[in-house]
Motif scaffolding. Structure first.
Motif, PDB file in Angstrom:
ATOM      1  N   LEU A 180      32.696  19.326 -17.388  1.00  0.00           N
ATOM      2  CA  LEU A 180      33.839  19.359 -18.286  1.00  0.00           C
ATOM      3  C   LEU A 180      33.793  20.610 -19.145  1.00  0.00           C
ATOM      4  CD1 LEU A 180      33.801  15.614 -19.459  1.00  0.00           C
ATOM      5  CD2 LEU A 180      35.215  16.627 -17.664  1.00  0.00           C
ATOM      6  N   GLY A 181      34.888  20.865 -19.844  1.00  0.00           N
ATOM      7  CA  GLY A 181      34.955  21.995 -20.752  1.00  0.00           C
ATOM      8  C   GLY A 181      35.840  21.667 -21.924  1.00  0.00           C
ATOM      9  N   PRO A 182      36.031  22.612 -22.831  1.00  0.00           N
ATOM     10  CA  PRO A 182      36.846  22.350 -24.023  1.00  0.00           C
ATOM     11  C   PRO A 182      38.233  21.798 -23.715  1.00  0.00           C
ATOM     12  CG  PRO A 182      35.665  24.419 -24.266  1.00  0.00           C
ATOM     13  CD  PRO A 182      35.428  23.957 -22.853  1.00  0.00           C
ATOM     14  N   SER A 183      38.853  22.252 -22.639  1.00  0.00           N
ATOM     15  CA  SER A 183      40.204  21.783 -22.323  1.00  0.00           C
ATOM     16  C   SER A 183      40.245  20.329 -21.874  1.00  0.00           C
ATOM     17  CB  SER A 183      40.819  22.672 -21.231  1.00  0.00           C
ATOM     18  OG  SER A 183      40.066  22.575 -20.029  1.00  0.00           O
ATOM     19  N   ASP A 184      39.090  19.754 -21.568  1.00  0.00           N
ATOM     20  CA  ASP A 184      39.027  18.355 -21.136  1.00  0.00           C
ATOM     21  C   ASP A 184      38.812  17.387 -22.291  1.00  0.00           C
ATOM     22  OD1 ASP A 184      39.109  18.819 -18.215  1.00  0.00           O
ATOM     23  OD2 ASP A 184      37.203  19.837 -18.586  1.00  0.00           O
ATOM     24  N   VAL A 185      38.649  17.918 -23.491  1.00  0.00           N
ATOM     25  CA  VAL A 185      38.360  17.088 -24.672  1.00  0.00           C
ATOM     26  C   VAL A 185      39.656  16.765 -25.403  1.00  0.00           C
ATOM     27  CG1 VAL A 185      37.211  17.064 -26.923  1.00  0.00           C
ATOM     28  CG2 VAL A 185      36.029  17.996 -24.916  1.00  0.00           C
ATOM     29  N   GLN A 186      39.883  15.482 -25.675  1.00  0.00           N
ATOM     30  CA  GLN A 186      41.090  15.068 -26.395  1.00  0.00           C
ATOM     31  C   GLN A 186      40.872  14.929 -27.898  1.00  0.00           C
ATOM     32  OE1 GLN A 186      40.208  13.138 -23.381  1.00  0.00           O
ATOM     33  NE2 GLN A 186      41.405  14.755 -22.399  1.00  0.00           N
ATOM     34  N   VAL A 187      39.638  14.661 -28.302  1.00  0.00           N
ATOM     35  CA  VAL A 187      39.296  14.507 -29.721  1.00  0.00           C
ATOM     36  C   VAL A 187      37.931  15.146 -29.953  1.00  0.00           C
ATOM     37  CG1 VAL A 187      38.940  12.904 -31.639  1.00  0.00           C
ATOM     38  CG2 VAL A 187      40.510  12.280 -29.790  1.00  0.00           C
ATOM     39  N   ALA A 188      37.787  15.858 -31.067  1.00  0.00           N
ATOM     40  CA  ALA A 188      36.498  16.433 -31.431  1.00  0.00           C
ATOM     41  C   ALA A 188      36.076  15.896 -32.797  1.00  0.00           C
ATOM     42  CB  ALA A 188      36.568  17.957 -31.469  1.00  0.00           C
ATOM     43  N   ILE A 189      34.863  15.376 -32.852  1.00  0.00           N
ATOM     44  CA  ILE A 189      34.279  14.917 -34.112  1.00  0.00           C
ATOM     45  C   ILE A 189      33.141  15.882 -34.428  1.00  0.00           C
ATOM     46  CG2 ILE A 189      33.245  12.998 -35.347  1.00  0.00           C
ATOM     47  CD1 ILE A 189      36.034  12.354 -34.335  1.00  0.00           C
ATOM     48  N   LEU A 190      33.414  16.854 -35.286  1.00  0.00           N
ATOM     49  CA  LEU A 190      32.454  17.910 -35.578  1.00  0.00           C
ATOM     50  C   LEU A 190      31.821  17.690 -36.951  1.00  0.00           C
ATOM     51  CD1 LEU A 190      34.375  21.055 -34.257  1.00  0.00           C
ATOM     52  CD2 LEU A 190      32.919  19.444 -33.009  1.00  0.00           C
ATOM     53  N   TYR A 191      30.525  17.822 -37.007  1.00  0.00           N
ATOM     54  CA  TYR A 191      29.758  17.561 -38.225  1.00  0.00           C
ATOM     55  C   TYR A 191      30.218  18.503 -39.332  1.00  0.00           C
ATOM     56  CZ  TYR A 191      25.519  16.106 -40.770  1.00  0.00           C
ATOM     57  OH  TYR A 191      24.627  15.591 -41.670  1.00  0.00           O
TER      58      TYR A 191
END
Length: 388
Positions: A286-297
């Protein structure tokens, strides 16, 4: 196209239960009581009994010993227990430890937990207050004499360099704070529920350590949170749709130190997260374009921008514009800036809710959620996915 390395976990483990205490500024309860409450809630959420747990994982900083917590909750024999160092950098790594134990048959049901009175008890933001006769203390000795005594002051050095390298102003950090508070304002569990933030309010907040303002720094919270990890097959028979652990990784960069790596060639980046990101992308394909939500610290706003860049969502120096364009739902629970500071564990719980379809700020079609742990220190990350 990058070469895909088979995922060592192979999607064999999943998060089947989540549980938390209230998030407050004065819990009035011991940290052990908070931990026990969160663990019981997570087991109830999964539909499991305490006696079915045979593994526990937490942070080295947690004050509730595994055997003591087991007694408090009614857990019996333990076949696996583990702890992970480096503060908030451990958040996703505790899940990795649990998943590895389940995938290898070392344990069947592992609970990850973290509980503290960070507001009313030991306040991590206070930084170094006494001599530390250890290797870690020696490393801090290179910066403490110059007034770099707190996490905010350590991050401020990197943030200042980041602004200089990319020709930016401190105001760009406000875009992260505003985004997180927008989600927190609609989350009843969040400390800042009903209180969105404007860029002007961010810019008017007082300096903590230039270029960081008060609203660039996460809050302090009392509370506890727990996660139940078991095999995907078993999770499918429990109460909720499982959050599949597609990949998990840890990372420490070259010349890594504890938020004081000022002697690297480039201090305007987060190489430890690059180590994590490369593992996550390669092992899953996978890569960034496959991510629907990001939970970043989001302990500090500059590091959210730098994480987006390090993970490949945008180019160097483009993180603020990426956040402003709102193309990727980010910290939909409000993050540690808006919901609560639980060393990143509440972010993992939010990722699970997104995949279940039960989040307050639900993202339609959320199938892959990226979660990161604390950066500036040796860190960790997760790629969680919906089942099927």
């Amino acid at each position: 196209m990058s070469l895909r390395i088979p995922d060592r976990l192979g999607g064999r483990a999943a998060i089947a239960g989540i549980g938390a205490t209230e998030f407050s500024k004065d819990s009035g309860r011991s940290e052990l009581a908070l931990a026990a409450e969160a663990v019981r809630a997570a087991l109830a959420d999964a539909g499991l009994r305490p006696g079915e747990v045979d593994g526990l994982v937490t942070f080295t900083m947690d004050t509730s010993p595994e055997i003591t917590l087991a007694q408090a909750v009614g857990i019996g024999e333990l076949s696996f227990f583990s702890r992970v160092h480096y503060g908030g950098g451990a958040a996703c790594a505790v899940v990795q430890q649990a998943a590895l134990a389940v995938a290898t048959g070392t344990a069947e049901v592992v609970v990850c937990y973290r509980a503290f009175n960070e507001r009313s008890g030991r306040r991590f933001g206070a930084g170094a207050q006494r001599h530390q006769p250890s290797a870690e203390g020696v490393a801090l000795g290179w910066v403490l004499p110059f007034g770099l005594l707190t996490p905010a002051s350590w991050v401020a050095m990197t943030a200042r360099r980041y602004l200089h390298v990319h020709g930016l102003r401190p105001e760009v950090f406000g875009r992260v704070a505003v985004s997180c508070r927008r989600y927190a304002a609609t989350n009843p569990a969040a400390y800042f529920y009903g209180r969105p933030l404007t860029l002007a309010e961010h810019a008017a907040s007082r300096w903590i350590a230039e270029p960081l303002r008060l609203l660039d720094c996460c809050q302090e919270t009392d509370g506890g949170l727990a996660l139940v990890v078991t095999s995907l097959e078993r999770a499918r028979d429990l109460r909720h749709s499982p959050a599949v652990i597609r990949a998990a990784a840890q990372g420490a960069g070259h010349a890594q130190e504890m938020m004081t790596g000022f002697y690297r060639a480039d201090i305007a980046s987060l190489p430890e997260l690059g180590v994590v990101g490369r593992q996550l992308w390669r092992s899953t394909g996978l890569g960034p374009s496959d991510v629907q939500v990001a939970i970043l610290y989001d302990h500090f706003t500059p590091f959210v921008l730098m994480q987006l860049e390090e993970l490949g969502f945008c180019g160097p120096g483009e993180g603020a514009e990426f956040v402003a364009e709102d193309v990727l739902p980010l910290n939909t629970h409000g993050g540690q800036l808006g919901e609560a500071y639980l060393h990143g564990m509440n972010g993992i719980a939010e990722a699970v809710r997104q995949l279940r379809g039960t989040a307050v700020n639900q993202v339609a079609g959320a199938a892959n959620v990226l979660v990161t742990a604390g950066t500036g220190v040796p860190t960790s990350g997760l790629l969680l996915g919906a089942d099927g």
